[in-house]
Design an enzyme around this catalytic site. Structure first.
Site, mmCIF file in Angstrom:
data_model
loop_
_atom_site.group_PDB
_atom_site.id
_atom_site.type_symbol
_atom_site.label_atom_id
_atom_site.label_comp_id
_atom_site.label_asym_id
_atom_site.label_seq_id
_atom_site.Cartn_x
_atom_site.Cartn_y
_atom_site.Cartn_z
ATOM 1 N N CYS A 70 41.994 34.129 44.495
ATOM 2 C CA CYS A 70 41.721 34.699 46.157
ATOM 3 C C CYS A 70 42.241 33.578 46.980
ATOM 4 O O CYS A 70 42.018 32.510 47.124
ATOM 5 C CB CYS A 70 40.316 34.858 46.479
ATOM 6 S SG CYS A 70 39.710 35.471 47.898
ATOM 7 N N ASN A 159 46.239 38.702 40.296
ATOM 8 C CA ASN A 159 45.181 40.034 40.440
ATOM 9 C C ASN A 159 46.088 41.281 40.971
ATOM 10 O O ASN A 159 46.827 41.097 41.667
ATOM 11 C CB ASN A 159 44.236 39.572 41.157
ATOM 12 C CG ASN A 159 44.326 39.311 42.773
ATOM 13 O OD1 ASN A 159 45.521 39.124 42.879
ATOM 14 N ND2 ASN A 159 43.405 39.175 43.485
ATOM 15 N N HIS A 161 47.162 44.820 42.743
ATOM 16 C CA HIS A 161 47.064 45.220 44.124
ATOM 17 C C HIS A 161 47.998 46.550 44.112
ATOM 18 O O HIS A 161 49.010 46.765 43.386
ATOM 19 C CB HIS A 161 47.714 44.389 45.035
ATOM 20 C CG HIS A 161 46.985 43.175 45.234
ATOM 21 N ND1 HIS A 161 45.879 42.830 46.288
ATOM 22 C CD2 HIS A 161 46.835 41.949 44.716
ATOM 23 C CE1 HIS A 161 45.335 42.071 46.186
ATOM 24 N NE2 HIS A 161 45.914 41.077 45.151
ATOM 25 N N GLU A 210 38.600 45.543 48.644
ATOM 26 C CA GLU A 210 38.763 44.717 47.630
ATOM 27 C C GLU A 210 38.149 45.026 46.222
ATOM 28 O O GLU A 210 36.997 45.520 46.379
ATOM 29 C CB GLU A 210 38.464 43.430 47.886
ATOM 30 C CG GLU A 210 39.522 42.517 48.700
ATOM 31 C CD GLU A 210 39.133 41.062 48.942
ATOM 32 O OE1 GLU A 210 39.224 40.510 47.800
ATOM 33 O OE2 GLU A 210 38.903 40.560 50.082
ATOM 34 N N ARG A 211 38.666 44.875 45.184
ATOM 35 C CA ARG A 211 38.103 45.244 43.862
ATOM 36 C C ARG A 211 36.811 44.226 43.708
ATOM 37 O O ARG A 211 36.968 43.053 43.745
ATOM 38 C CB ARG A 211 39.063 44.938 42.429
ATOM 39 C CG ARG A 211 38.476 44.990 41.177
ATOM 40 C CD ARG A 211 39.569 44.661 40.065
ATOM 41 N NE ARG A 211 39.951 43.218 40.415
ATOM 42 C CZ ARG A 211 40.624 42.393 39.458
ATOM 43 N NH1 ARG A 211 41.052 43.080 38.420
ATOM 44 N NH2 ARG A 211 40.923 41.063 39.929
ATOM 45 N N CYS A 219 42.509 39.480 52.838
ATOM 46 C CA CYS A 219 42.795 39.281 51.693
ATOM 47 C C CYS A 219 43.959 38.582 51.636
ATOM 48 O O CYS A 219 45.030 39.389 51.773
ATOM 49 C CB CYS A 219 42.867 40.683 50.774
ATOM 50 S SG CYS A 219 43.035 40.539 49.174
ATOM 51 N N GLY A 220 43.799 37.208 51.150
ATOM 52 C CA GLY A 220 45.316 36.562 50.967
ATOM 53 C C GLY A 220 46.239 37.036 49.930
ATOM 54 O O GLY A 220 47.394 37.246 50.265
ATOM 55 N N GLY A 222 46.416 40.051 49.074
ATOM 56 C CA GLY A 222 46.586 41.387 49.374
ATOM 57 C C GLY A 222 47.772 41.192 50.267
ATOM 58 O O GLY A 222 48.698 42.067 50.361
#
Length: 278
Positions: A70, A159, A161, A210-211, A219-220, A222
């Site tokens: 994150c 993660n 996206h 966000e999931r 969201c960084g 993201g």
């Protein structure tokens, strides 16, 4: 249990510096992140010892699931360890499930005001993101959600996206479409979803679902995935400002190394002590 409440552009977290993660961590995250009966946050962050880096970060979403990385949380970790004198240097490394991340802490009057994070290389292979799509890159791929015909570009920053470029972000139903994309069968590990309007070649406005956390203010990872998607679609330059609901992030995709660099603030809101009996 002593904690710190921090945020990066309104994406807020509960930080705990511990020797290890407790066995009931998933339920603990749900309990502490509850905004009515707990402290309230988008996620629970543990700052732990590391054999590979200066510190290790593990982050659990408000629904109890664990995230690989994150960008907003890791900036908060950098500020926490410096301001609390756990580390005295301004260049540190943090171990995450998405690998080692290097942080540069920008210090003013003895406190960290902002942090630049080397977010590493984006993952663009469809299967590795992961999606159920084959291909070295998933760019502008069609996706039908209900009655809407959308298209997305897939990127992983450790993660997953899915980035959607839309003409009118203000009227786009993020709360309606976001969970449908998060749980779409095309994404075996679920996905974060970004909805983006391009302002010019150096600016984009973004909203995020966000999931595991729902719609958040920032969201960084993201923002990094959005810049990569904008470049791959020929819409923006390799450095741009991302306007999020909670504020701005500067994202740069270095052409030589291929790494993404994110610069933004980290803020301490308050510190306290949580009583488990409550």
């Amino acid at each position: 249990m002593k904690f710190a409440k921090m945020h990066g552009l309104g994406n807020d977290f509960i930080l705990l510096a511990r020797r290890e993660v407790p066995p009931d961590v998933n339920q603990l995250a749900v309990t502490l992140c509850d905004r009515h009966f707990g402290i309230g946050a988008d996620g629970l962050v543990f700052i732990l010892p590391s054999e590979k880096a200066d510190v290790r970060m593990r982050i659990f979403n408000a629904d109890g699931t664990e995230a690989e990385n994150c960008g907003n949380a890791i900036r908060c970790v950098g500020k926490y360890v410096y301001d609390h004198a756990l580390l005295s240097k301004s260049n540190i490394t943090v171990e995450t499930l998405a690998g080692l991340k290097e942080l540069t802490l920008h210090v003013e009057e003895g406190r960290v005001k902002s942090v630049t994070v080397d977010m590493g290389l984006p993952i663009l292979n469809g299967r590795e993101i992961p999606t159920l799509l084959e291909g070295e890159m998933i760019v502008n791929h069609p996706l039908r959600i209900g009655e809407r015909e959308l298209s997305f570009t897939a990127v992983s920053m450790g993660n997953p996206h899915a980035v959607f470029f839309v003409e009118d972000l203000n009227s786009f139903p993020v709360e309606e479409i976001g969970p449908l994309i998060e749980h779409h069968s095309l994404f075996p590990a679920r996905t974060n979803a970004e909805f983006v309007t391009v302002e010019n070649r150096r600016e984009m406005t973004m909203r995020v679902w966000e999931r595991g956390a729902g719609q958040t203010l920032a969201c960084g990872t993201g923002a990094c995935a959005t810049l990569v998607s904008g470049v791959l679609n020929g819409l923006v330059d390799r450095e741009a400002i991302l306007h999020l609901a909670g504020g701005d992030l500067l994202i740069r995709w270095d052409e030589e190394s291929g790494h993404l660099f994110m610069t933004g603030p980290a803020v301490l809101v308050f510190q306290g002590e949580w009583e488990p009996e409550s």
